[in-house]
Design a protein around this motif. Structure first.
Motif, PDB file in Angstrom:
ATOM      1  N   UNK B 213       0.743  -1.308  -0.123  1.00 37.14           N
ATOM      2  CA  UNK B 213      -0.037  -0.072   0.091  1.00 37.14           C
ATOM      3  C   UNK B 213       0.897   1.127  -0.080  1.00 37.14           C
ATOM      4  N   UNK B 214       0.245   2.327  -0.585  1.00 38.39           N
ATOM      5  CA  UNK B 214       1.038   3.667  -0.559  1.00 38.39           C
ATOM      6  C   UNK B 214       0.302   4.783   0.327  1.00 38.39           C
ATOM      7  N   UNK B 215       1.013   5.787   0.670  1.00 37.19           N
ATOM      8  CA  UNK B 215       0.261   6.829   1.559  1.00 37.19           C
ATOM      9  C   UNK B 215      -0.827   7.572   0.601  1.00 37.19           C
ATOM     10  N   UNK B 216      -2.061   7.476   1.215  1.00 34.61           N
ATOM     11  CA  UNK B 216      -3.196   8.345   0.560  1.00 34.61           C
ATOM     12  C   UNK B 216      -2.903   9.747   0.431  1.00 34.61           C
ATOM     13  N   UNK B 217      -3.066  10.186  -0.702  1.00 29.35           N
ATOM     14  CA  UNK B 217      -2.491  11.866  -0.849  1.00 29.35           C
ATOM     15  C   UNK B 217      -4.035  12.447  -1.199  1.00 29.35           C
ATOM     16  N   UNK B 218      -4.907  12.708  -0.361  1.00 29.14           N
ATOM     17  CA  UNK B 218      -6.321  13.084  -0.599  1.00 29.14           C
ATOM     18  C   UNK B 218      -6.529  14.386  -1.249  1.00 29.14           C
ATOM     19  N   UNK B 219      -5.726  15.531  -1.201  1.00 32.26           N
ATOM     20  CA  UNK B 219      -5.917  16.686  -1.421  1.00 32.26           C
ATOM     21  C   UNK B 219      -5.216  16.873  -2.846  1.00 32.26           C
ATOM     22  N   UNK B 220      -6.263  17.190  -3.850  1.00 31.10           N
ATOM     23  CA  UNK B 220      -5.932  17.072  -5.259  1.00 31.10           C
ATOM     24  C   UNK B 220      -6.243  18.480  -5.875  1.00 31.10           C
ATOM     25  N   UNK B 221      -5.600  18.567  -7.162  1.00 32.50           N
ATOM     26  CA  UNK B 221      -6.021  19.566  -8.136  1.00 32.50           C
ATOM     27  C   UNK B 221      -5.769  19.098  -9.438  1.00 32.50           C
ATOM     28  N   UNK B 222      -6.827  19.275 -10.378  1.00 28.42           N
ATOM     29  CA  UNK B 222      -6.780  18.681 -11.532  1.00 28.42           C
ATOM     30  C   UNK B 222      -7.188  19.907 -12.599  1.00 28.42           C
ATOM     31  N   UNK B 223      -6.161  19.655 -13.643  1.00 30.11           N
ATOM     32  CA  UNK B 223      -6.543  20.622 -14.783  1.00 30.11           C
ATOM     33  C   UNK B 223      -6.578  19.831 -16.055  1.00 30.11           C
ATOM     34  N   UNK B 224      -7.120  20.611 -16.868  1.00 29.70           N
ATOM     35  CA  UNK B 224      -7.452  19.862 -18.430  1.00 29.70           C
ATOM     36  C   UNK B 224      -6.640  21.069 -19.243  1.00 29.70           C
ATOM     37  N   UNK B 225      -5.766  20.678 -19.922  1.00 23.44           N
ATOM     38  CA  UNK B 225      -4.861  21.451 -20.799  1.00 23.44           C
ATOM     39  C   UNK B 225      -5.051  21.252 -22.295  1.00 23.44           C
ATOM     40  N   UNK B 226      -4.672  22.047 -23.213  1.00 25.91           N
ATOM     41  CA  UNK B 226      -4.554  22.034 -24.513  1.00 25.91           C
ATOM     42  C   UNK B 226      -3.069  21.781 -24.956  1.00 25.91           C
ATOM     43  N   UNK B 322     -14.407  15.813 -11.752  1.00 27.49           N
ATOM     44  CA  UNK B 322     -14.787  14.560 -12.117  1.00 27.49           C
ATOM     45  C   UNK B 322     -15.451  14.775 -13.518  1.00 27.49           C
ATOM     46  N   UNK B 323     -15.797  15.808 -13.960  1.00 33.70           N
ATOM     47  CA  UNK B 323     -16.540  15.993 -15.307  1.00 33.70           C
ATOM     48  C   UNK B 323     -15.283  15.878 -16.397  1.00 33.70           C
ATOM     49  N   UNK B 324     -13.848  16.426 -15.991  1.00 33.27           N
ATOM     50  CA  UNK B 324     -12.880  16.061 -16.687  1.00 33.27           C
ATOM     51  C   UNK B 324     -12.380  14.654 -17.014  1.00 33.27           C
ATOM     52  N   UNK B 325     -12.608  13.856 -15.668  1.00 30.51           N
ATOM     53  CA  UNK B 325     -12.318  12.626 -15.803  1.00 30.51           C
ATOM     54  C   UNK B 325     -13.190  11.501 -16.367  1.00 30.51           C
ATOM     55  N   UNK B 326     -14.554  11.975 -16.454  1.00 23.74           N
ATOM     56  CA  UNK B 326     -15.640  11.318 -17.117  1.00 23.74           C
ATOM     57  C   UNK B 326     -15.377  11.291 -18.724  1.00 23.74           C
ATOM     58  N   UNK B 327     -14.636  12.421 -19.110  1.00 22.16           N
ATOM     59  CA  UNK B 327     -14.067  12.443 -20.498  1.00 22.16           C
ATOM     60  C   UNK B 327     -13.248  11.195 -20.945  1.00 22.16           C
ATOM     61  N   UNK B 328     -12.292  11.149 -19.893  1.00 24.66           N
ATOM     62  CA  UNK B 328     -10.926  10.270 -20.228  1.00 24.66           C
ATOM     63  C   UNK B 328     -11.361   8.853 -19.668  1.00 24.66           C
TER      64      UNK B 328
END
Lengths: 464, 464
Positions: B213-226, B322-328
């Protein structure tokens, strides 16, 4: 029937232009490496191409000649021992670095390249192999693959198996297995390169490798601390792993007997360390040497009281850091004190280390109150090196009792009787009594399948 | 001679109290998973203990009955397809988490536990398995071991093989292989657990696992770039890997055709993204959500001009991320557009991706100007998913030509024709034409050794 080394040398010289052959005269007086019988075969074939290795292997197969593969001969379990009538197959002339792909972070190397040579070549590109070990000057990548070497960085990067992306090898029938992928994601049928990793030469001769490289982090700080036990050392390591701006690069613990005797021999001042404390070397990297030193000092201050640290020194120069490392890496000093000590190498889940060491001490004492163990090792991955010192040579049955005292409880605790040194022939007792019998039977079946004549490194693991 | 599913079900019910048996009636109408023929056997045996699995396997061996091991039936290469007369051996009732060792960072699980279930149980301890993939809700750890699954985090943690410390499995002869070590350092003879990882059920049935197992890193930021190309995306990923205080958690690229068609179907506004640009999702973690978002914004600003980024959005809410991730992740959308597209999954050294995609486009165009490929994937480890869309059903020879267009040059570039989906029976063409023949022959020999009657998952890799 068996050919003499001289006869073998003469026959081998005709096989392939890329095959260099050394006979008994050339080998006489050469350093045999870690095991005194490594060169007893008296004839060594050193191919400089995969084709030459294959030609040699096919010839030996036809002639029923035993092959003993050798890399840097740094193995500690007798895996390279040879006898008259055998042919040593050395990777010494397969020592090219074919490519270092900087962007890709991979190296394509021949199996005989030394670890330090690859470290130096990779450093030019700001990279380093993710494996490091004290025998870096002589150990070869092929030999490290064959024993699934671990070393100092396994807690971070895993072991050789995790750093190898591709393998080329000549199998015992002379065919060339070629899976030189350079990617981490492969799900393309059973990944048989993993059968060759850790096989200690039983399944063929590794000729080329693709090795993953990691970013070089040259700016370091090193400390030697006094710790009460492994739990405390592990807490310090965990704290340093989490410390912002620092990367933990090493966490090596030396139990009191080891550090006391070694420091005395090297005139290293240990007056700051309480008698009952263990020594613990930690090394971190950061964006600059200053940042590493100040970051390490800060991080240690944060945890000092909670872990009841028993003194410590942050090295203020590279020279001072090297003196710490000599105490850990020149670990053979006990050969100067005791005749014929028994060196073993086990791994346990790190949280189980203190209880294991306490139990070991009791078991050894029960055997003989004069026995004591030098204990040291790679604490963050639970790998202990254990040298049982004793004042008089013991009979074989007593040696097995000592091994039993060391191996007791290891498998039940989720550990391994051999962590990184391999089995060779010297660890046969541990192998046959402290590993899964179904696994051993399967290994023998596969050995007979690949090497039906038993010509590759016989008498050693898997003892087919 | 061959028993009917009903007859098999009746016989199996007598074998062991821990063996649950579903006959044709119980299976009728049940979701077969990713391959429509997964449940065609019509009889499923679900042991809740290793002993029951071994009893079933011994009985099938005596009766010459074919066994098809199944986990979550999310496999994408037909590895779980079954036929009347076979017995499905399901891990569904081997679904216990036996232990999560917080300090040790290991989980001991039965093979049928789902990935998401393990993720949720580990999260309580601040830990997470080092592997993640879109089918987390159904994929089982045993199935993921059997295909050596990779997913989103392989660039950081490696693949299943690197996260598995121990395995217990029932071999085709009914014996129980038990190597449940919980340590990373093992050099104790050939490590045969690695023969079972990625074997797709050819060599036995995995019952239990030890997973790092690995340490959980719950604090996230997500970007969608061109981004203009993969090289640019890789440069952004490398910059984020080096950015102080940030940990790169994902780097997923979607080439223009994929992102355009998918965004249209989901009414996702792509007006900010130039037509020729690819979309690139990056996710980072930091000590807090705010630190992750500001750190990501800063790091992207530093590299924006140098990499000529073509616009982008840093998600300001979990919902937007989550909307970014749905696309992937909801990548099956093309099944709504095209009948019977060809989905493949390759890996290449990341630096080779742009040239490969350009060459692929040419090769497909040369085959038929109407063909085009949806391209997306795990850019940082070089794993591309490729779906060749076409407007009319093709004959088998044309399908092979399309596969050749996809696989051309992959092996030479150091990649693999199958990265993480496995071979099953659907990738047989790739396996037999784009992997090492010596490796394939060896895999067949080992298959015949372990499973001489060919009862474990026949007709699939290694095609013995």
């Amino acid at each position: 029937m068996t050919k003499t080394p001289q006869e073998l040398a003469e026959a081998l010289r005709l096989l392939h232009p890329d095959l260099h052959v050394s006979g008994p005269d050339a080998l006489a007086g050469r350093d045999p490496g870690e095991h005194p019988k490594n060169l007893d075969a008296g004839v060594m074939a050193s191919p400089s191409s995969t084709e030459a290795a294959a030609a040699l292997i096919r010839w030996c197969n036809e002639q029923d000649v035993v092959i003993v593969p050798q890399g840097g001969r740094t193995g500690l379990a007798g895996g390279c021992e040879s006898r008259p009538g055998d042919v040593i197959l050395s990777s010494a002339r397969l020592n090219a670095i074919e490519a270092i792909n900087e962007e890709e972070r991979t190296a394509i190397v021949q199996a005989g390249i030394g670890l330090q040579a690859l470290q130096e070549a990779a450093a030019v590109h700001g990279l380093t192999p993710g494996i490091d070990l004290p025998s870096r000057g002589t150990a070869t990548l092929g030999g490290m693959a064959s024993t699934n070497a671990g070393g100092l960085l396994a807690f971070r990067n895993g072991v050789m198996r995790h750093q190898i992306l591709g393998i080329e090898a000549v199998l015992p029938d002379g065919s060339v297995f070629s899976d030189m992928t350079r990617v981490v994601k492969v799900s393309a049928g059973t990944d048989l390169k993993h059968l060759l990793i850790g096989a200690e030469g039983a399944f063929g001769f590794i000729t080329r490798l693709v090795v993953k490289l990691e970013p070089l982090r040259p700016f370091r700080a090193t400390a030697m601390l006094g710790v009460n036990n492994a739990a405390s050392a592990l807490a310090v390591a965990a704290h340093l792993i989490r410390a912002p701006g620092l990367t933990l690069e090493a966490a090596e613990m030396m139990w009191p007997l080891f550090i006391r005797d070694h420091a005395r021999i090297r005139n290293f001042d240990l007056s700051w360390l309480p008698e009952e404390a263990s020594a613990f070397i930690v090394e971190v990297s950061a964006v600059s040497e200053e940042a590493a030193i100040s970051g390490l000092e800060e991080a240690l201050a944060e945890i000092w009281e909670a872990q009841d640290l028993q003194g410590g020194i942050v090295a203020q120069s590279l020279d001072q850091a090297r003196r710490f490392w000599v105490l850990r890496e020149e670990s053979g000093f006990y050969y100067d004190i005791y005749k014929d000590p028994i060196s073993l190498d086990v791994s346990l889940p790190p949280a189980a280390l203190d209880a294991y060491v306490a139990g070991l001490r009791q078991r050894l004492y029960a055997l003989n109150p004069d026995y004591h163990a030098y204990v040291y090792g790679h604490i963050a991955d639970g790998n202990l090196h254990l040298t049982v010192a004793r004042d008089r040579p013991q009979d074989e049955a007593e040696v097995l009792r000592i091994e039993d005292a060391v191996y007791t409880g290891i498998r039940e605790a989720g550990g391994s009787f051999s962590a990184e040194h391999g089995v060779g022939f010297e660890k046969r007792h541990g192998y046959e009594n402290y590993s899964d019998p179904v696994k051993r039977a399967l290994a023998i079946s596969i050995k007979r399948l690949l090497d039906p004549k038993g010509l590759f490194n016989p008498g050693k693991v898997p003892f087919a």
